[in-house]
Design an enzyme around this catalytic site. Structure first.
Site, PDB file in Angstrom:
ATOM      1  N   LYS A  74       0.868  -1.185   0.000  1.00  0.00           N
ATOM      2  CA  LYS A  74       0.000   0.000   0.000  1.00  0.00           C
ATOM      3  C   LYS A  74       0.902   1.231   0.000  1.00  0.00           C
ATOM      4  O   LYS A  74       1.788   1.375   0.849  1.00  0.00           O
ATOM      5  CB  LYS A  74      -0.864  -0.035   1.257  1.00  0.00           C
ATOM      6  CG  LYS A  74      -2.213   0.588   1.082  1.00  0.00           C
ATOM      7  CD  LYS A  74      -3.062   0.251   2.301  1.00  0.00           C
ATOM      8  CE  LYS A  74      -4.322   1.026   2.320  1.00  0.00           C
ATOM      9  NZ  LYS A  74      -4.961   0.959   3.632  1.00  0.00           N
TER      10      LYS A  74
HETATM   11  C1  E4P Z   1      -8.205   1.284   3.981  1.00  0.00           C
HETATM   12  O1  E4P Z   1      -7.513   0.900   3.086  1.00  0.00           O
HETATM   13  C2  E4P Z   1      -8.129   2.641   4.549  1.00  0.00           C
HETATM   14  O2  E4P Z   1      -6.895   2.870   5.125  1.00  0.00           O
HETATM   15  C3  E4P Z   1      -9.245   2.821   5.534  1.00  0.00           C
HETATM   16  O3  E4P Z   1     -10.446   2.352   4.931  1.00  0.00           O
HETATM   17  C4  E4P Z   1      -9.395   4.224   6.049  1.00  0.00           C
HETATM   18  O4  E4P Z   1     -10.569   4.318   6.798  1.00  0.00           O
HETATM   19  P1  E4P Z   1     -10.863   5.544   7.801  1.00  0.00           P
HETATM   20  O5  E4P Z   1     -11.078   6.773   6.965  1.00  0.00           O
HETATM   21  O6  E4P Z   1     -12.092   5.130   8.523  1.00  0.00           O
HETATM   22  O7  E4P Z   1      -9.656   5.670   8.692  1.00  0.00           O
END
Ligand code: E4P
Length: 214
Positions: free
Chosen positions: A83
């Site tokens: 990522k």
């Molecule tokens: C997933 O890949 C993201 O990091 C995550 O969905 C972020 O979610 P949030 O905005 O609730 O922290």
């Protein structure tokens, strides 16, 4: 649409994975920090639970360091997806990962042009953050619709991963919009399975069954 679980908590992953509906897992530095455990140990446990793409995020800010940081992560398991944040350096790193056959998930995507650039760099997934856009007064789901439409017009194979999902309706809307994946927090999975009419229905069936001739 594929369901990923958006958590670094192995107990949560294990519980929902037992339902047989989990295709992958996403983590991020905040979710890892919440667990208070060693990053690589956690990722090593997750890959044993879910046989699908497992996103592990780099925290370096230069492409060179992102590539170095990812070396350790990809060595954990072939299902690891790196990522990468949506930045200039992130794009450079994604291009290089793609050349080397390493799957990537470009995160913190908040516009269609960011998604297009990530796709051009060779991203496997782009992660538009629906909830965080809603939080600042935009309709996050419009971005999912826009990216899905653009990728379809241009025959782009990068998958649209709806992230920052905050409730049930986000999942339904992401599915209607044609997102390839929704990454869903544990709490939302628990809510999605429930409906009061299901509970009332079960209770009524069991009461009636008591009176049935068996
Ligand atoms: C997933 O890949 C993201 O990091 C995550 O969905 C972020 O979610 P949030 O905005 O609730 O922290």
């Amino acid at each position: 649409m594929k369901f990923f679980i958006d958590t670094a908590n192995v107990e949560e992953i294990r519980e929902i994975a037992e339902w047989g509906i989990i295709d992958g897992v996403t983590t991020n530095p905040s979710l890892i920090a919440k667990e208070g455990r060693d990053f690589k140990t956690v990722i090593g446990e997750i890959v044993q639970i879910v046989n699908g793409p497992i996103s592990a995020e780099v925290v370096s800010l230069t492409a060179k360091e992102m590539l170095q940081e990812a070396e350790d992560l990809v060595s954990i398991h072939p299902n690891i997806v790196i990522k990468v944040p949506m930045t200039e350096e992130g794009l450079k790193a994604v291009k290089e990962f793609s050349r080397n056959g390493i799957k990537t998930n470009v995160t913190l995507v908040f516009s269609a042009t960011q998604a297009l650039m990530a796709a051009k760099a060779g991203a496997t997934y782009v992660s538009p953050f629906v909830g965080r856009l809603d939080d600042i007064g935009h309709t996050g789901m419009d971005l999912i619709k826009e990216i899905v439409a653009i990728f379809a017009i241009h025959n782009i194979s990068t998958q649209v991963l709806a992230a920052s999902i905050r409730h049930n309706l986000h999942v339904t809307e992401a599915a209607k919009a044609g997102a390839d994946v929704a990454t869903i927090p544990y709490k939302i999975f628990k809510q999605m399975v429930q409906h009061p009419l299901t509970d009332i229905g079960i209770e009524k069936f069991l009461q009636d069954w008591e009176r049935a001739i068996k």
